[in-house]
Every structure is written in structure tokens, then in C-alpha cells.
Design a protein around this motif. Structure first.
Motif, PDB file in Angstrom:
ATOM      1  N   SER A 192       0.815  -1.215   0.000  1.00 48.49           N
ATOM      2  CA  SER A 192       0.000   0.000   0.000  1.00 48.49           C
ATOM      3  C   SER A 192       0.846   1.260   0.000  1.00 48.49           C
ATOM      4  O   SER A 192       1.735   1.425   0.844  1.00 48.49           O
ATOM      5  N   THR A 193       0.555   2.153  -0.949  1.00 45.05           N
ATOM      6  CA  THR A 193       1.163   3.484  -0.973  1.00 45.05           C
ATOM      7  C   THR A 193       0.092   4.570  -0.864  1.00 45.05           C
ATOM      8  O   THR A 193       0.405   5.749  -0.970  1.00 45.05           O
ATOM      9  N   ILE A 194      -1.178   4.168  -0.700  1.00 46.80           N
ATOM     10  CA  ILE A 194      -2.253   5.155  -0.539  1.00 46.80           C
ATOM     11  C   ILE A 194      -2.133   5.780   0.842  1.00 46.80           C
ATOM     12  O   ILE A 194      -1.403   5.276   1.698  1.00 46.80           O
ATOM     13  N   PRO A 195      -2.810   6.913   1.104  1.00 53.62           N
ATOM     14  CA  PRO A 195      -2.682   7.557   2.419  1.00 53.62           C
ATOM     15  C   PRO A 195      -2.857   6.579   3.574  1.00 53.62           C
ATOM     16  O   PRO A 195      -3.796   5.770   3.590  1.00 53.62           O
ATOM     17  N   LEU A 196      -1.949   6.655   4.525  1.00 54.80           N
ATOM     18  CA  LEU A 196      -1.933   5.746   5.668  1.00 54.80           C
ATOM     19  C   LEU A 196      -3.274   5.750   6.401  1.00 54.80           C
ATOM     20  O   LEU A 196      -3.776   4.699   6.820  1.00 54.80           O
ATOM     21  N   THR A 197      -3.868   6.924   6.538  1.00 51.87           N
ATOM     22  CA  THR A 197      -5.149   7.023   7.236  1.00 51.87           C
ATOM     23  C   THR A 197      -6.260   6.319   6.463  1.00 51.87           C
ATOM     24  O   THR A 197      -7.196   5.778   7.062  1.00 51.87           O
ATOM     25  N   GLN A 198      -6.165   6.313   5.143  1.00 53.91           N
ATOM     26  CA  GLN A 198      -7.176   5.649   4.323  1.00 53.91           C
ATOM     27  C   GLN A 198      -7.150   4.140   4.540  1.00 53.91           C
ATOM     28  O   GLN A 198      -8.192   3.484   4.533  1.00 53.91           O
ATOM     29  N   VAL A 199      -5.960   3.581   4.734  1.00 58.88           N
ATOM     30  CA  VAL A 199      -5.846   2.153   5.016  1.00 58.88           C
ATOM     31  C   VAL A 199      -6.559   1.816   6.321  1.00 58.88           C
ATOM     32  O   VAL A 199      -7.336   0.850   6.394  1.00 58.88           O
ATOM     33  N   ILE A 200      -6.306   2.605   7.345  1.00 63.30           N
ATOM     34  CA  ILE A 200      -6.946   2.363   8.647  1.00 63.30           C
ATOM     35  C   ILE A 200      -8.461   2.457   8.521  1.00 63.30           C
ATOM     36  O   ILE A 200      -9.201   1.620   9.064  1.00 63.30           O
ATOM     37  N   GLN A 201      -8.943   3.453   7.810  1.00 62.88           N
ATOM     38  CA  GLN A 201     -10.385   3.631   7.653  1.00 62.88           C
ATOM     39  C   GLN A 201     -11.023   2.489   6.875  1.00 62.88           C
ATOM     40  O   GLN A 201     -12.195   2.157   7.089  1.00 62.88           O
ATOM     41  N   ALA A 202     -10.266   1.864   5.973  1.00 64.74           N
ATOM     42  CA  ALA A 202     -10.834   0.824   5.109  1.00 64.74           C
ATOM     43  C   ALA A 202     -10.876  -0.550   5.767  1.00 64.74           C
ATOM     44  O   ALA A 202     -11.577  -1.442   5.279  1.00 64.74           O
ATOM     45  N   LEU A 203     -10.144  -0.760   6.841  1.00 63.46           N
ATOM     46  CA  LEU A 203     -10.030  -2.095   7.430  1.00 63.46           C
ATOM     47  C   LEU A 203     -11.375  -2.609   7.954  1.00 63.46           C
ATOM     48  O   LEU A 203     -12.130  -1.882   8.597  1.00 63.46           O
ATOM     49  N   ARG A 204     -11.645  -3.885   7.649  1.00 63.98           N
ATOM     50  CA  ARG A 204     -12.812  -4.584   8.187  1.00 63.98           C
ATOM     51  C   ARG A 204     -12.371  -5.984   8.610  1.00 63.98           C
ATOM     52  O   ARG A 204     -11.885  -6.729   7.782  1.00 63.98           O
ATOM     53  N   PRO A 205     -12.499  -6.343   9.889  1.00 64.13           N
ATOM     54  CA  PRO A 205     -13.040  -5.554  10.986  1.00 64.13           C
ATOM     55  C   PRO A 205     -12.229  -4.268  11.237  1.00 64.13           C
ATOM     56  O   PRO A 205     -11.072  -4.172  10.858  1.00 64.13           O
ATOM     57  N   HIS A 206     -12.885  -3.313  11.930  1.00 64.94           N
ATOM     58  CA  HIS A 206     -12.257  -2.034  12.194  1.00 64.94           C
ATOM     59  C   HIS A 206     -10.999  -2.177  13.042  1.00 64.94           C
ATOM     60  O   HIS A 206     -10.876  -3.111  13.850  1.00 64.94           O
ATOM     61  N   ARG A 232       5.438   8.196   0.245  1.00 59.57           N
ATOM     62  CA  ARG A 232       5.193   9.374   1.067  1.00 59.57           C
ATOM     63  C   ARG A 232       3.882   9.265   1.830  1.00 59.57           C
ATOM     64  O   ARG A 232       3.822   9.406   3.042  1.00 59.57           O
ATOM     65  N   GLY A 233       2.797   9.027   1.108  1.00 60.19           N
ATOM     66  CA  GLY A 233       1.493   8.926   1.753  1.00 60.19           C
ATOM     67  C   GLY A 233       1.335   7.647   2.544  1.00 60.19           C
ATOM     68  O   GLY A 233       0.729   7.637   3.617  1.00 60.19           O
ATOM     69  N   GLY A 234       1.886   6.555   2.016  1.00 63.38           N
ATOM     70  CA  GLY A 234       1.726   5.267   2.661  1.00 63.38           C
ATOM     71  C   GLY A 234       2.428   5.153   3.994  1.00 63.38           C
ATOM     72  O   GLY A 234       1.998   4.397   4.866  1.00 63.38           O
ATOM     73  N   LEU A 235       3.528   5.882   4.166  1.00 66.23           N
ATOM     74  CA  LEU A 235       4.276   5.865   5.418  1.00 66.23           C
ATOM     75  C   LEU A 235       4.144   7.171   6.197  1.00 66.23           C
ATOM     76  O   LEU A 235       4.709   7.304   7.282  1.00 66.23           O
ATOM     77  N   PHE A 236       3.438   8.149   5.629  1.00 69.11           N
ATOM     78  CA  PHE A 236       3.271   9.482   6.219  1.00 69.11           C
ATOM     79  C   PHE A 236       4.641  10.099   6.534  1.00 69.11           C
ATOM     80  O   PHE A 236       4.959  10.483   7.645  1.00 69.11           O
ATOM     81  N   ARG A 237       5.448  10.201   5.466  1.00 65.53           N
ATOM     82  CA  ARG A 237       6.786  10.756   5.601  1.00 65.53           C
ATOM     83  C   ARG A 237       7.048  11.766   4.487  1.00 65.53           C
ATOM     84  O   ARG A 237       6.391  11.740   3.453  1.00 65.53           O
ATOM     85  N   TYR A 238       8.032  12.609   4.720  1.00 67.28           N
ATOM     86  CA  TYR A 238       8.438  13.527   3.655  1.00 67.28           C
ATOM     87  C   TYR A 238       9.451  12.813   2.782  1.00 67.28           C
ATOM     88  O   TYR A 238      10.562  12.502   3.217  1.00 67.28           O
ATOM     89  N   TYR A 239       9.063  12.555   1.539  1.00 67.17           N
ATOM     90  CA  TYR A 239       9.951  11.897   0.592  1.00 67.17           C
ATOM     91  C   TYR A 239      10.080  12.735  -0.672  1.00 67.17           C
ATOM     92  O   TYR A 239       9.073  13.215  -1.211  1.00 67.17           O
ATOM     93  N   ASN A 240      11.311  12.905  -1.145  1.00 66.48           N
ATOM     94  CA  ASN A 240      11.520  13.407  -2.492  1.00 66.48           C
ATOM     95  C   ASN A 240      11.283  12.261  -3.477  1.00 66.48           C
ATOM     96  O   ASN A 240      11.093  11.109  -3.082  1.00 66.48           O
TER      97      ASN A 240
END
Length: 484
Positions: free
Chosen positions: A285-299, A444-452
Motif C-alpha cells: 500500500s502506498t495510498i494515504p496511511l489514514t485511508q488504510v486504517i479507515q478501510a479495514l474490516r473488521p475495524h 510518502r502517503g503510505g508511510l506518512f513521511r516527507y519523501y523526495n
């Protein structure tokens, strides 16, 4: 909740799209540079891969938009790296399509043009002897204070004052940083600034400007590489290589991620008016880290969801103006810290490569940093283009009649927002997700880090290596060497 109509579709109907593969070895969520680099490495290792990208094109922020013969990136993105692996990877990928661009950057500061990186005479005459003296004295005072009374550097303000002095912080860094991030400098983490300008201080900048001494800091390099047809060429070449054996589905958004507490079992995605259920042996996963958490089922547990709710992303609006003239500036970047100008940065793509516009024409590309739902994000395209043309004319770059076309691109979740405390909150999420033995995070989004860009590519390659090493059904490792 999924649309009623989508839930009632038959499996046969939902899988008619040939770019969607219902079962595969590895599902890659996100088609930015990290996801594409990982996809390339995995396909080279003989794995069946499915790349899912929410936008209509791959590349994330590192993509190039084409319109009527004009081309522009979503902000000017240079390629520069000290990573030999990534350097060789990109050069083999693009070959002679890479050109060398001399850097020429300026800051428009209180009605004056200041060269960046610092040039001795430019700083003296641009800022004036009095202001220059105040900056140097402020830096000297901060240097002494840092040695005599070292204190923890928590916020961006702490870090900048310690490394540049308070006068320069007040003159430039405060306004520009708050314009980019939309929050106060005391609320922005010092760690972001330290990563953004690694090793840089006013002393290092002065040494570079006056004496040409010191290490070649990335933020001070005066030449860089760039693909002739735009930075998106990297993503497009990777896409072509992946699609020789594995599909890439754009316009496809992750809705749910199903798990059993130990492994990710599958994902539900929406593409247009269709919903697909996909399975894989591994997930990257490289999508926003928060989106992964929100998508998990079970929560996810309550404390994990609470940490995710406190992580935010900054959004971006690009406004490009196409011009009936050969050039408007001689710069690669121009920065605008002042709040009286709506955009924070501007670049002219034809100063990077002449192939970015038809002969005899050029374009200017501006970046507006915002939050979804604010006045900038909600403004109409016509309003944004008209306001941009107005300010470009007011700044003396163009005359209104020279602007014959314009285009607006909105990019949600463009940058992780590095608020004070983000490290602890993002670590809670990463620690929780580590329990899933077939899930790897990257980018960058997947780990919530600043990446060039080079760091994003490296992150994707490393994630692919880690997956290949962890999965018993895969080869032990993949060596990223040549590009087909």
C-alpha cells in the motif's frame, strides 16, 4: 455504504473490465512512483501484479499533464539523488530522454527579487545592507545560544530560528511555511524542516555562496536532471514495463480491506459504477496511511482510529496559464511567501525543457496550497484562472491578452501535514499494520513521511524486496539492475 445497484451486480458483470484482475500474487494500492517502482520490481521477479490507482493517470504528484501541445508537471519536480541504485534505475529507464537543467530560482520578498540559493551580491543589493546585517547578527546570536543553552527543537519555528536566526525566520520562513501548510509555525514539526533541508543552515548557505565550500547539499544544487517531456515520463515508462505482464487500473478507489487479524484477505474497490472484490497473496500500500486504517474490516482498535483521525493531509490546486509568447521568465522556480499573492510557487516548464510547449509559446504553472472545502478548493476553474492571470500581470510577467488558455488540476491529499506530534501518531498506525504478515507500506502517503522523488522510488523498491523476502511462495529476493 456501497451503492445498492453495485451490490446487486453479478460477479460476471463486475469483472468485465480486463484491467481488473480478481486474483493475483500482489495487489499494489496506489500508482505513484513508489507503487510503480514496486510493481516493476515484482513483475521482474515473475510475480503477477495488479496496480490500483484512484486518479485517472499514474504518477501521483510526479505526473505530467498534456493539453493542446502544452505539457506541465504538478509543480516543478527535479530529479536529483545521491542514491546510486535509484540513479542507475532512472537513467536506464529514460536513457537519452534526460536533459540537464541549470537551476535559477528566486524569492519575491516584499517587492524585491532575491536569488536562491544565496548569491553574495544578490543578497546584499536585494535585501539591503541593513537587513543583511540584521540577518547575519541574528544568525550569530542564534548560533551562540544553541551552543551555550541547547534546547529541544520541537517546532519549525524552533528549528529555523536555531539554524538561521530569528530575523530570517520573520522575514521569509514564517510566511512561506504558513502559506504552504495552513497552520502556525509553532504547530509544524521541526522534524519536517530538518528532513526538507538536510544539513542546511545559514552558515552552510553562506559557505556555498561565498566560498563554494561544504558538502553538495541537495537543496543547494545548481544543476539537475529532467526528462525532456516532463517528470511524468518516469511513471509512464514504469507503467509500460509493468503492463507487459500485469494490468494497471486507474480511476479505481479502495473501499474496504478485509482481514482476519493476521493477514489481509482481499480488498473491495470501486471503479466508475462498478464494485469489484479482489484477492491477493500479498498487498503493498502506498495510498494515504489514514485511508488504510479507515478501510479495514473488521475495524482497527479505537486508539488506532483515534490516532488516524489526528493525522491530516494538505491539498493542492495547480493553475496553468498558456501564453502566446516565447518566454515569460528565465527561472526554474519562483517562490512567493507574501499572503497578498494567492499562489506559493511558480515555474515555467519551457525553462526546464523546450519540448513542454509548442514553438514560440510558453506557459506558467502556479501552486496553491489549500484544504479541501476551503475557498481555494471550491472556487471555479474560471475564477482560479482569472485570478492567476490578474496576479501574473500585476507582477509584470505577462499581459492579459497573451493568456489564451488555462487549466486547473486539483490534487487531494498531496502532502502529509507534519504537525507537532505526527511522528508518534503515525507510528501507532504503522505498528498496528505490522501485524499483517502479507502487507507492506511504502511511499510518502503510505508511510506518512516527507519523501523526495528518489526516496519514493527507493521506498517502493525496498518494499518489493521486503515482500519477496517475506512471502514463502516468492523468490527470496529481487535484484533491481537493468530496465527492459
Amino acid at each position: 455504504m456501497l451503492p445498492q445497484g453495485a451490490r446487486s451486480r453479478s460477479a460476471k458483470d463486475s469483472l468485465r473490465d480486463v484491467s481488473i484482475r480478481p486474483e493475483t500474487d500482489c495487489l499494489i494500492l496506489g500508482g505513484g512512483l513508489a507503487g510503480l517502482a514496486a510493481g516493476w520490481a515484482l513483475t521482474q521477479a515473475g510475480r503477477r501484479v495488479q496496480v490500483l490507482e484512484g486518479a485517472d493517470a499514474v504518477g501521483g504528484l510526479a505526473r505530467t499533464v498534456a493539453r493542446n501541445g502544452f505539457r506541465f508537471d504538478l509543480g516543478g519536480h527535479r530529479f536529483f539523488t545521491h542514491d546510486a541504485r535509484v540513479e542507475g534505475f532512472v537513467r536506464e529507464l529514460l536513457g537519452d530522454e534526460l536533459v540537464t537543467v541549470p537551476r535559477a530560482s528566486r524569492i519575491y520578498l516584499r517587492g524585491k527579487w532575491i536569488e536562491y540559493p544565496l548569491r553574495p551580491l544578490g543578497a546584499l543589493f536585494g535585501l539591503g545592507p541593513r537587513t543583511s546585517a540584521q540577518i547575519l547578527l541574528g544568525y550569530a546570536s542564534a548560533s551562540v545560544a544553541r551552543r551555550m543553552r541547547p534546547a529541544p527543537l520541537v517546532s519549525l519555528e524552533d528549528w529555523v530560528v536555531a539554524h538561521f536566526g530569528r530575523p530570517l525566520f520573520e522575514l521569509y520562513f514564517r510566511d512561506y511555511s504558513e502559506k504552504v501548510w495552513g497552520i502556525g509555525c509553532r504547530d509544524i514539526s521541526a522534524e519536517w524542516m530538518a528532513q526538507r533541508v538536510q544539513g542546511l543552515s545559514l552558515g552552510a548557505a553562506i559557505q556555498h555562496a561565498f566560498l563554494k565550500r561544504g558538502a553538495a547539499l541537495p537543496t543547494l544544487v545548481d544543476r539537475f536532471s529532467y526528462p525532456r517531456l516532463g517528470i511524468g515520463s518516469i511513471a509512464e515508462r514504469l507503467r509500460a514495463a509493468i503492463e507487459r505482464s500485469s494490468p494497471i487500473a486507474t480511476g479505481t478507489r479502495v473501499v474496504r480491506m478485509r482481514h482476519d487479524g493476521r493477514r489481509i484477505e482481499g480488498v473491495t474497490v470501486r471503479r466508475g459504477d462498478q464494485v469489484h472484490e479482489l484477492r491477493g497473496e500479498a498487498f503493498l500500500s502506498t495510498i494515504p496511511l489514514t485511508q488504510v486504517i479507515q478501510a479495514l474490516r473488521p475495524h482497527a482498535p479505537v486508539d488506532v482510529r483515534a490516532a488516524a483521525a489526528r493525522l491530516r493531509y494538505r491539498d493542492l490546486v495547480i493553475v496553468a496559464v498558456m501564453l502566446d509568447r516565447e518566454r515569460a521568465t528565465d527561472q526554474t522556480w519562483i517562490y512567493f511567501p507574501g499572503k497578498d499573492i494567492p499562489f506559493g510557487r511558480l515555474h515555467e516548464p519551457t525553462n526546464w525543457s523546450a519540448a513542454m510547449a509548442p514553438p514560440g509559446r510558453t506557459l506558467l504553472v502556479t501552486e496553491r496550497f489549500c484544504f479541501r472545502g476551503d475557498a481555494t478548493w471550491n472556487a471555479s476553474d474560471a475564477e482560479l484562472i482569472d485570478a492567476t492571470v490578474h496576479h501574473l500581470e500585476k507582477l509584470g510577467f505577462i499581459r492579459r491578452h497573451e493568456a489564451h488558455d488555462g487549466m486547473v488540476v486539483r490534487i487531494p491529499a498531496a502532502y502529509p501535514l507534519f504537525e507537532v506530534g505526527y511522528q508518534e501518531r503515525s507510528q501507532i498506525l504503522c505498528d498496528y499494520l505490522e501485524r499483517f504478515e502479507n502487507l507492506q507500506l511504502a511511499g510518502r502517503g503510505g508511510l506518512f513521511r516527507y519523501y523526495n522523488m528518489d526516496q519514493a522510488i527507493s521506498s517502493g523498491l525496498a518494499a518489493a524486496d521486503a515482500l519477496l523476502a517475506r512471502e514463502t511462495r516468492m523468490p527470496a529476493a529481487v535484484a533491481v539492475g537493468g530496465v527492459p
